[in-house]
Design a protein around this motif. Structure first.
Motif, PDB file in Angstrom:
ATOM      1  N   ARG A  83      36.033  30.590 -29.843  1.00  0.00           N
ATOM      2  CA  ARG A  83      34.689  29.909 -30.557  1.00  0.00           C
ATOM      3  C   ARG A  83      33.538  29.965 -29.542  1.00  0.00           C
ATOM      4  NH1 ARG A  83      36.055  26.506 -35.731  1.00  0.00           N
ATOM      5  NH2 ARG A  83      37.659  27.683 -36.407  1.00  0.00           N
ATOM      6  N   ARG A  84      32.279  30.208 -30.132  1.00  0.00           N
ATOM      7  CA  ARG A  84      30.949  30.178 -29.289  1.00  0.00           C
ATOM      8  C   ARG A  84      30.323  29.238 -30.176  1.00  0.00           C
ATOM      9  NH1 ARG A  84      32.469  35.655 -29.751  1.00  0.00           N
ATOM     10  NH2 ARG A  84      31.543  35.661 -31.793  1.00  0.00           N
ATOM     11  N   LEU A  85      29.743  28.168 -29.264  1.00  0.00           N
ATOM     12  CA  LEU A  85      29.144  27.050 -30.176  1.00  0.00           C
ATOM     13  C   LEU A  85      27.498  27.259 -29.726  1.00  0.00           C
ATOM     14  CD1 LEU A  85      32.053  26.257 -30.108  1.00  0.00           C
ATOM     15  CD2 LEU A  85      31.311  23.857 -29.803  1.00  0.00           C
ATOM     16  N   VAL A  86      26.753  26.951 -30.804  1.00  0.00           N
ATOM     17  CA  VAL A  86      25.075  26.765 -30.378  1.00  0.00           C
ATOM     18  C   VAL A  86      24.778  25.487 -31.259  1.00  0.00           C
ATOM     19  CG1 VAL A  86      24.662  29.157 -30.133  1.00  0.00           C
ATOM     20  CG2 VAL A  86      24.473  28.003 -32.327  1.00  0.00           C
ATOM     21  N   GLY A  87      23.820  24.688 -30.581  1.00  0.00           N
ATOM     22  CA  GLY A  87      23.244  23.373 -31.482  1.00  0.00           C
ATOM     23  C   GLY A  87      21.869  23.605 -31.169  1.00  0.00           C
ATOM     24  N   VAL A  88      21.250  22.782 -32.050  1.00  0.00           N
ATOM     25  CA  VAL A  88      19.652  22.542 -32.030  1.00  0.00           C
ATOM     26  C   VAL A  88      19.502  21.200 -31.541  1.00  0.00           C
ATOM     27  CG1 VAL A  88      17.694  22.394 -33.356  1.00  0.00           C
ATOM     28  CG2 VAL A  88      19.068  24.339 -33.652  1.00  0.00           C
ATOM     29  N   TYR A  89      18.564  20.994 -30.522  1.00  0.00           N
ATOM     30  CA  TYR A  89      18.551  19.793 -29.844  1.00  0.00           C
ATOM     31  C   TYR A  89      17.056  19.450 -29.602  1.00  0.00           C
ATOM     32  CZ  TYR A  89      23.253  20.206 -28.389  1.00  0.00           C
ATOM     33  OH  TYR A  89      24.593  20.316 -28.277  1.00  0.00           O
ATOM     34  N   ASP A  95      23.266  14.263 -29.210  1.00  0.00           N
ATOM     35  CA  ASP A  95      23.867  14.839 -30.177  1.00  0.00           C
ATOM     36  C   ASP A  95      23.031  15.850 -30.861  1.00  0.00           C
ATOM     37  OD1 ASP A  95      25.961  13.060 -30.431  1.00  0.00           O
ATOM     38  OD2 ASP A  95      25.352  11.898 -31.933  1.00  0.00           O
ATOM     39  N   PRO A  96      23.528  17.117 -30.970  1.00  0.00           N
ATOM     40  CA  PRO A  96      22.644  18.112 -31.793  1.00  0.00           C
ATOM     41  C   PRO A  96      22.278  17.681 -33.124  1.00  0.00           C
ATOM     42  CG  PRO A  96      25.106  18.963 -31.848  1.00  0.00           C
ATOM     43  CD  PRO A  96      24.903  17.436 -30.899  1.00  0.00           C
ATOM     44  N   VAL A  97      21.081  18.318 -33.767  1.00  0.00           N
ATOM     45  CA  VAL A  97      20.791  17.955 -35.120  1.00  0.00           C
ATOM     46  C   VAL A  97      21.081  19.260 -35.908  1.00  0.00           C
ATOM     47  CG1 VAL A  97      19.012  16.329 -34.511  1.00  0.00           C
ATOM     48  CG2 VAL A  97      18.306  18.716 -34.584  1.00  0.00           C
ATOM     49  N   GLY A  98      21.694  20.073 -35.304  1.00  0.00           N
ATOM     50  CA  GLY A  98      21.938  21.550 -35.972  1.00  0.00           C
ATOM     51  C   GLY A  98      23.246  22.047 -35.305  1.00  0.00           C
ATOM     52  N   THR A  99      24.387  22.320 -36.020  1.00  0.00           N
ATOM     53  CA  THR A  99      25.504  23.145 -35.243  1.00  0.00           C
ATOM     54  C   THR A  99      25.876  24.379 -36.055  1.00  0.00           C
ATOM     55  OG1 THR A  99      27.192  22.005 -36.725  1.00  0.00           O
ATOM     56  CG2 THR A  99      26.409  20.853 -34.784  1.00  0.00           C
TER      57      THR A  99
END
Length: 472
Positions: free
Chosen positions: A97-103, A113-117
């Motif tokens: 898995r490849r993860l991205v987040g919005v910070y 913590d990210p606010v989007g995953t």
């Protein structure tokens, strides 16, 4: 009643439009999109190793936070010590898995913590006759309720689809809990399923001859290789299915990371073998309810966690076995195709109860030629379509043709188009599970030559409806 087709009205130009700038929208709200390297990407885990439910992932704090946030947003139980997050991380490395987040801009993902995953990974999609096509699977998409309407979802989805196209993966796929979210990004429903239970108070009888062969019980916790092999045979024979994720393999071997820290919960397993002794199917199930009180508020229920059959006869044999378990009143099946096969199998179909019909697999075409040339064809023919795509990946006019079982796609002039449809609808019809003619009657595609929608349906028809064995 079908509406008359307008064959005289001029067609508009449907070239790609300039999409909004997702990164700019995030920046205006003080946010940024960041990759979060998974342990397998960082060299901290071997994706080929068995899943590990005991390891603590202190050396991957950003991944722990990302996993805990998406679990919170999907309303999993509270996890202050991140033990549930750790178990999921240990299971999921095998999916690469490849993860991205919005910070918040400048934030440290190890500490904030990210606010989007969003998570994406690549699996094979069965497009018919055992042919496999790489699919970019998008999952675990969440936006914190504290940060809605700030461009977070659009930024994550646009970024993931761009990376898929750059990687040369021709199609994206997802299974959605909410149907209204993803069509704006070009996803269309490709498969449906029914949730079903059967009244088996006095057992069930099936039509036709009983399959020859025998059964034996297995312990799911020690039968992972056997279950995996039968899953693979079921997958390779099932049009429309995507390779299962590691979470399902954990559940089927009684190591569900959500249940009692991944400890076995007493699932049972049964294998069907043919007359030659070859294993042809497996079912994993649990029995709940009070067997001492058959007429109760909670009747004795056998819930099937997984049923993998290499062929139709093995499926029939396992269904009959499960439907005649002693003392069981109700049999809950895993998702089944919406094709009335159960009604043909069960002698008394009034004992089949459908709890609902649900959308399941959604397709987003990124490369029209690669998708339509990968699948098999039963009929020769050709239809030219104009595809509208706000993100530009599949926009254009394309002649889709087939001869001798093989497909061919080539660009065409727009004035040759016989149909105009959105890329979401193109994804829906790809495997033949959704009819273009029905969509024409609903007014969501435009026909420029009478009968073109029906011709497209004929061209794309397959022997059975597509069905996704599992979600992700």
């Amino acid at each position: 009643m079908p509406q008359p087709t307008d064959t005289t009205a001029p067609r508009e130009s449907f070239g790609p439009t300039a999409p909004p700038d997702p990164a700019g929208a995030l920046a205006e709200n003080g946010l940024e999109l960041r990759p979060v390297p998974s342990p397998w990407e960082a060299g901290l885990a071997d994706p080929e190793a068995p899943f590990d439910l005991a390891r603590r992932w202190d050396d991957a704090p950003a991944v722990r936070r990302h996993t805990a946030v998406l679990q919170r947003n999907f309303h999993e139980v509270g996890d202050p010590e991140l033990r549930l997050a750790d178990r999921f991380i240990g299971v999921e490395q095998g999916d690469r898995r490849r993860l991205v987040g919005v910070y918040p801009e400048g934030a440290d993902p190890d500490a904030v913590d990210p606010v989007g995953t969003l998570v994406d990974f690549t699996k094979d999609l069965n497009v018919g006759a055992g042919r496999l096509l790489p699919a970019w699977c998008i999952s675990e998409v969440t936006v914190s309720p504290t940060h809605r309407r700030r461009g977070i979802l659009r930024a994550m989805m646009s970024d993931s689809l761009r990376r898929a196209r750059e990687a040369g993966v021709p199609i994206a796929a997802l299974t959605a809990t909410e149907a209204t979210i993803y069509r704006r990004f070009g996803f269309g429903v490709s498969t449906y399923y029914r949730s079903v239970w059967l009244d088996v108070t006095r057992g069930i009888q099936l039509r036709g001859a009983r399959p020859e062969g025998g059964f034996r019980f297995i312990e799911p916790t020690t039968s992972g290789e056997l279950i995996e092999g039968l899953w693979r045979r079921a997958f390779e024979g099932q049009l429309g299915s995507v390779e299962r994720i590691r979470f399902h393999a954990a559940k089927e071997t009684d190591r569900d990371p959500r249940m009692d820290e991944g400890r076995p919960q007493g699932l049972r397993g049964v294998v069907f073998s043919g007359p030659d002794g070859t294993d042809r199917g497996v079912a994993v199930y649990r029995v709940t309810g009070e067997t001492s009180e058959l007429v109760a508020d909670e009747p004795v229920t056998a819930t099937v966690v997984a049923l993998w059959a290499a062929d139709a006869e093995a499926y029939r044999a396992l269904l009959e076995f499960l439907g005649n378990l002693d003392l069981v009143v109700r049999l809950r099946l895993p998702p089944v195709p919406n094709d009335r096969m159960l009604e043909f199998l069960v002698r008394d179909e009034s004992r089949i109860y459908t709890r609902g019909v649900h959308h399941h697999l959604w397709h987003r075409i990124l490369d029209v030629a690669a998708c339509f040339e990968a699948r098999p064809y039963l009929h020769d023919g050709a239809v030219t379509v104009t595809v509208e795509d706000d993100l530009g990946h599949a926009a254009g006019t394309w002649e889709i043709s087939a001869a001798d079982g093989r497909g061919r796609v080539r660009p065409a002039d727009e004035d040759q188009a016989e149909l105009t449809l959105d890329v979401a609808e193109l994804g829906s019809v790809l495997l033949g599970g959704v009819q273009a003619e029905v969509m024409r009657e609903a007014g969501i595609l435009r026909e420029h030559r009478p009968g073109a929608a029906t011709d497209l349906d004929t061209l794309l028809r397959q022997p059975r409806l597509p069905f996704a064995l599992t979600g992700f």
